[in-house]
Enzyme design. Sequence first.
Site, PDB file in Angstrom:
ATOM      1  N   LYS A   1       0.595  -1.388  -0.196  1.00 46.13           N
ATOM      2  CA  LYS A   1      -0.061   0.119  -0.018  1.00 46.13           C
ATOM      3  C   LYS A   1       0.848   1.252  -0.058  1.00 46.13           C
ATOM      4  O   LYS A   1       2.022   1.262   0.355  1.00 46.13           O
ATOM      5  CB  LYS A   1      -0.826  -0.027   1.304  1.00 46.13           C
TER       6      LYS A   1
ATOM      7  N   TYR B   1     -12.351  -1.900  -3.772  1.00 45.98           N
ATOM      8  CA  TYR B   1     -12.963  -2.078  -2.568  1.00 45.98           C
ATOM      9  C   TYR B   1     -14.336  -1.838  -2.266  1.00 45.98           C
ATOM     10  O   TYR B   1     -14.993  -1.367  -1.544  1.00 45.98           O
ATOM     11  CB  TYR B   1     -11.972  -0.926  -1.537  1.00 45.98           C
TER      12      TYR B   1
ATOM     13  N   ASN C   1      -2.118   0.486   6.689  1.00 48.57           N
ATOM     14  CA  ASN C   1      -1.608  -0.883   7.253  1.00 48.57           C
ATOM     15  C   ASN C   1      -0.766  -1.742   6.363  1.00 48.57           C
ATOM     16  O   ASN C   1      -0.539  -2.824   6.551  1.00 48.57           O
ATOM     17  CB  ASN C   1      -2.912  -1.626   7.746  1.00 48.57           C
TER      18      ASN C   1
ATOM     19  N   HIS D   1      -2.323  -5.237   1.413  1.00 51.49           N
ATOM     20  CA  HIS D   1      -3.407  -6.043   1.394  1.00 51.49           C
ATOM     21  C   HIS D   1      -3.269  -7.406   0.971  1.00 51.49           C
ATOM     22  O   HIS D   1      -2.226  -7.819   0.182  1.00 51.49           O
ATOM     23  CB  HIS D   1      -4.279  -5.255   0.272  1.00 51.49           C
TER      24      HIS D   1
ATOM     25  N   GLU E   1      -9.592 -10.944  -7.664  1.00 49.84           N
ATOM     26  CA  GLU E   1      -8.833  -9.688  -7.562  1.00 49.84           C
ATOM     27  C   GLU E   1      -7.682  -9.744  -8.527  1.00 49.84           C
ATOM     28  O   GLU E   1      -7.003  -8.817  -9.056  1.00 49.84           O
ATOM     29  CB  GLU E   1      -8.033  -9.452  -5.985  1.00 49.84           C
TER      30      GLU E   1
HETATM   31  P1  RTP Z   1      -7.269  -5.735   3.293  1.00 48.02           P
HETATM   32  O1  RTP Z   1      -8.592  -5.820   2.680  1.00 48.02           O
HETATM   33  O2  RTP Z   1      -6.828  -4.315   2.922  1.00 48.02           O
HETATM   34  O3  RTP Z   1      -6.260  -6.717   3.101  1.00 48.02           O
HETATM   35  O4  RTP Z   1      -7.572  -5.586   4.741  1.00 48.02           O
HETATM   36  P2  RTP Z   1      -8.258  -6.406   5.735  1.00 48.02           P
HETATM   37  O5  RTP Z   1      -9.039  -7.472   5.195  1.00 48.02           O
HETATM   38  O6  RTP Z   1      -7.403  -6.800   6.965  1.00 48.02           O
HETATM   39  O7  RTP Z   1      -9.320  -5.383   6.136  1.00 48.02           O
HETATM   40  P3  RTP Z   1     -10.718  -5.244   5.494  1.00 48.02           P
HETATM   41  O8  RTP Z   1     -11.873  -5.333   6.846  1.00 48.02           O
HETATM   42  O9  RTP Z   1     -11.059  -5.750   4.364  1.00 48.02           O
HETATM   43  O10 RTP Z   1     -10.647  -3.247   5.352  1.00 48.02           O
HETATM   44  C1  RTP Z   1     -10.145  -2.986   4.132  1.00 48.02           C
HETATM   45  C2  RTP Z   1      -9.026  -1.980   4.396  1.00 48.02           C
HETATM   46  O11 RTP Z   1      -9.844  -0.607   4.905  1.00 48.02           O
HETATM   47  C3  RTP Z   1      -9.213  -0.086   5.884  1.00 48.02           C
HETATM   48  N1  RTP Z   1      -9.871  -0.069   7.204  1.00 48.02           N
HETATM   49  N2  RTP Z   1      -9.960   1.349   7.721  1.00 48.02           N
HETATM   50  N3  RTP Z   1     -10.728   3.182   9.617  1.00 48.02           N
HETATM   51  C4  RTP Z   1     -10.872   2.135   9.685  1.00 48.02           C
HETATM   52  O12 RTP Z   1     -11.808   1.659  10.629  1.00 48.02           O
HETATM   53  C5  RTP Z   1     -10.719   0.868   8.744  1.00 48.02           C
HETATM   54  N4  RTP Z   1     -11.179  -0.331   8.825  1.00 48.02           N
HETATM   55  C6  RTP Z   1     -10.597  -0.801   7.710  1.00 48.02           C
HETATM   56  C7  RTP Z   1      -7.783  -0.708   6.163  1.00 48.02           C
HETATM   57  O13 RTP Z   1      -6.729  -0.189   5.055  1.00 48.02           O
HETATM   58  C8  RTP Z   1      -8.066  -2.200   5.802  1.00 48.02           C
HETATM   59  O14 RTP Z   1      -7.099  -2.964   5.303  1.00 48.02           O
HETATM   60 MG    MG Z   2     -10.124  -7.215   3.370  1.00 48.15          MG
END
Ligand code: RTP
Ligand code: MG
Length: 140
Positions: free
Chosen positions: A11, A51, A114, A117, A128
């Site tokens: 990222k 997203y 973070n 992804h 994807e």
């Molecule tokens: P990713 O999809 O990026 O691999 O991450 P993930 O599965 O661990 O998390 P996900 O729930 O799919 O959320 C996607 C991305 O959105 C951002 N996020 N921000 N501000 C917030 O509360 C929040 N929650 C999620 C993060 O960049 C997360 O990786």
């Molecule tokens: Mg995710």
Amino acid sequence: MALQRTFSIIKPDATRRNLTGAVTKMLEEAGLRVVASKRIHMTKEQAEGFYGVHRERPFFGDLVSFMMSGPVVVQVLEGEDAVAKNREVMGATNPANAEEGTIRKALAESIEANTVHGSDSLENAKIEIDFFFKPEEIVG
Ligand code: RTP
Ligand code: MG
């Protein structure tokens, strides 16, 4: 266990801090092989489309802006049980909750910035990968 492919993004917080190699090293040490890689600057259409499942979430607008805030490196990773293995080495979404030895624990700045992804299922990995790569760009 089967050989799988999964999709990864390094990222903008990581490319800004020149951590492309550091992240890739941790992926490789976890047993994953980079079989496709390119550095791109996401368009709004790409970030919103990628997203799309989070469109109704309160953080959607910020997330799209963040993903367009600098270059990213999109990658296809191959390995035994690659989807789960990648999620494991990434660590929890919020780096405050990520385990020692994970990429997010070591390198992530915040729940949004973070660092990586990774696809959350084999089904989403295929979707994807197809979103960003043509078949001939992937060399196993
Ligand atoms: P990713 O999809 O990026 O691999 O991450 P993930 O599965 O661990 O998390 P996900 O729930 O799919 O959320 C996607 C991305 O959105 C951002 N996020 N921000 N501000 C917030 O509360 C929040 N929650 C999620 C993060 O960049 C997360 O990786
Ligand atoms: Mg995710």
